[in-house]
Design a protein around this motif. Structure first.
Motif, PDB file in Angstrom:
ATOM      1  N   LEU A  41      -7.123  14.698  30.669  1.00 33.89           N
ATOM      2  CA  LEU A  41      -8.356  15.301  30.160  1.00 33.89           C
ATOM      3  C   LEU A  41      -8.673  16.605  30.873  1.00 33.89           C
ATOM      4  O   LEU A  41      -9.148  17.558  30.253  1.00 33.89           O
ATOM      5  CB  LEU A  41      -9.516  14.311  30.280  1.00 33.89           C
ATOM      6  N   ARG A  42      -8.409  16.664  32.165  1.00 34.80           N
ATOM      7  CA  ARG A  42      -8.626  17.915  32.906  1.00 34.80           C
ATOM      8  C   ARG A  42      -7.740  19.034  32.377  1.00 34.80           C
ATOM      9  O   ARG A  42      -8.082  20.210  32.467  1.00 34.80           O
ATOM     10  CB  ARG A  42      -8.352  17.714  34.397  1.00 34.80           C
ATOM     11  N   ASN A  43      -6.577  18.670  31.837  1.00 32.08           N
ATOM     12  CA  ASN A  43      -5.642  19.640  31.263  1.00 32.08           C
ATOM     13  C   ASN A  43      -5.876  19.836  29.763  1.00 32.08           C
ATOM     14  O   ASN A  43      -5.007  20.345  29.059  1.00 32.08           O
ATOM     15  CB  ASN A  43      -4.199  19.198  31.512  1.00 32.08           C
ATOM     16  N   ASP A  44      -7.030  19.407  29.283  1.00 33.61           N
ATOM     17  CA  ASP A  44      -7.411  19.526  27.872  1.00 33.61           C
ATOM     18  C   ASP A  44      -6.440  18.814  26.934  1.00 33.61           C
ATOM     19  O   ASP A  44      -6.222  19.241  25.808  1.00 33.61           O
ATOM     20  CB  ASP A  44      -7.565  20.993  27.453  1.00 33.61           C
TER      21      ASP A  44
ATOM     22  N   PHE B 197      -6.833   0.773  20.683  1.00 35.30           N
ATOM     23  CA  PHE B 197      -7.924   0.919  21.648  1.00 35.30           C
ATOM     24  C   PHE B 197      -8.817   2.084  21.256  1.00 35.30           C
ATOM     25  O   PHE B 197      -9.966   1.898  20.905  1.00 35.30           O
ATOM     26  CB  PHE B 197      -7.390   1.088  23.071  1.00 35.30           C
ATOM     27  N   GLY B 198      -8.275   3.307  21.340  1.00 37.30           N
ATOM     28  CA  GLY B 198      -9.069   4.470  20.978  1.00 37.30           C
ATOM     29  C   GLY B 198      -8.466   5.748  21.500  1.00 37.30           C
ATOM     30  O   GLY B 198      -7.347   5.772  22.011  1.00 37.30           O
ATOM     31  N   LYS B 199      -9.232   6.826  21.369  1.00 34.39           N
ATOM     32  CA  LYS B 199      -8.758   8.148  21.758  1.00 34.39           C
ATOM     33  C   LYS B 199      -9.806   8.851  22.613  1.00 34.39           C
ATOM     34  O   LYS B 199     -10.968   8.962  22.228  1.00 34.39           O
ATOM     35  CB  LYS B 199      -8.478   8.978  20.503  1.00 34.39           C
ATOM     36  N   PHE B 200      -9.369   9.330  23.780  1.00 35.46           N
ATOM     37  CA  PHE B 200     -10.195  10.161  24.643  1.00 35.46           C
ATOM     38  C   PHE B 200      -9.827  11.613  24.343  1.00 35.46           C
ATOM     39  O   PHE B 200      -8.655  11.949  24.235  1.00 35.46           O
ATOM     40  CB  PHE B 200      -9.901   9.892  26.128  1.00 35.46           C
ATOM     41  N   SER B 201     -10.829  12.462  24.227  1.00 41.18           N
ATOM     42  CA  SER B 201     -10.564  13.871  23.995  1.00 41.18           C
ATOM     43  C   SER B 201     -11.668  14.694  24.656  1.00 41.18           C
ATOM     44  O   SER B 201     -12.677  14.157  25.109  1.00 41.18           O
ATOM     45  CB  SER B 201     -10.490  14.180  22.497  1.00 41.18           C
ATOM     46  N   ILE B 202     -11.444  16.001  24.697  1.00 44.36           N
ATOM     47  CA  ILE B 202     -12.409  16.925  25.284  1.00 44.36           C
ATOM     48  C   ILE B 202     -13.059  17.722  24.165  1.00 44.36           C
ATOM     49  O   ILE B 202     -12.379  18.262  23.301  1.00 44.36           O
ATOM     50  CB  ILE B 202     -11.715  17.892  26.271  1.00 44.36           C
ATOM     51  N   LYS B 203     -14.370  17.794  24.174  1.00 39.79           N
ATOM     52  CA  LYS B 203     -15.130  18.618  23.228  1.00 39.79           C
ATOM     53  C   LYS B 203     -15.691  19.782  24.022  1.00 39.79           C
ATOM     54  O   LYS B 203     -16.338  19.594  25.064  1.00 39.79           O
ATOM     55  CB  LYS B 203     -16.256  17.788  22.602  1.00 39.79           C
ATOM     56  N   LYS B 204     -15.400  21.003  23.562  1.00 41.46           N
ATOM     57  CA  LYS B 204     -15.889  22.198  24.239  1.00 41.46           C
ATOM     58  C   LYS B 204     -17.123  22.721  23.524  1.00 41.46           C
ATOM     59  O   LYS B 204     -17.144  22.820  22.305  1.00 41.46           O
ATOM     60  CB  LYS B 204     -14.813  23.271  24.253  1.00 41.46           C
ATOM     61  N   TYR B 205     -18.148  23.026  24.291  1.00 43.63           N
ATOM     62  CA  TYR B 205     -19.357  23.632  23.766  1.00 43.63           C
ATOM     63  C   TYR B 205     -19.449  25.053  24.310  1.00 43.63           C
ATOM     64  O   TYR B 205     -19.361  25.264  25.521  1.00 43.63           O
ATOM     65  CB  TYR B 205     -20.602  22.840  24.180  1.00 43.63           C
ATOM     66  N   ASP B 206     -19.620  26.024  23.428  1.00 44.40           N
ATOM     67  CA  ASP B 206     -19.745  27.415  23.841  1.00 44.40           C
ATOM     68  C   ASP B 206     -21.097  27.663  24.493  1.00 44.40           C
ATOM     69  O   ASP B 206     -22.057  26.911  24.276  1.00 44.40           O
ATOM     70  CB  ASP B 206     -19.598  28.343  22.634  1.00 44.40           C
TER      71      ASP B 206
END
Length: 88
Positions: free
Chosen positions: A36-39, A47-56
């Motif tokens: 996650l730190r590496n996007d 199970f599921g999916k972890f992801s990163i959401k970026k907010y401007d």
């Protein structure tokens, strides 16, 4: 459930010591965080999916001071549960 309870249950279900289960659980969690730190998204079948959401960055309004302020950009971890788990 916290990390210690997860380790205890994993050790019991897999038939290994709590120390060994602790090492495995910690390694898995560290690997997920590193990805996650590496996007990078982390998907686990059934199970599921972890992801990163970026907010401007954006402008906001401070109600207390009645001034416009800049809200900095940020990243937030998102989790989407897999279909077929019986959870929504």
């Amino acid at each position: 459930m916290n990390k210690h309870e997860l380790i205890r249950i994993a050790a019991k279900k897999s038939g290994v010591s709590q120390k060994t289960a602790g090492i495995v659980v910690s390694s898995i969690l560290e690997t997920i965080l590193e990805s996650l730190r590496n996007d990078e998204a982390v998907s686990m079948l059934n199970f599921g999916k972890f992801s990163i959401k970026k907010y401007d960055a954006r402008n906001g309004y401070n109600v207390a001071t009645k001034k416009i302020m800049t809200i900095p950009e940020k990243k937030v971890v998102r989790f989407k549960i897999a279909k077929g788990t019986g959870l929504k």
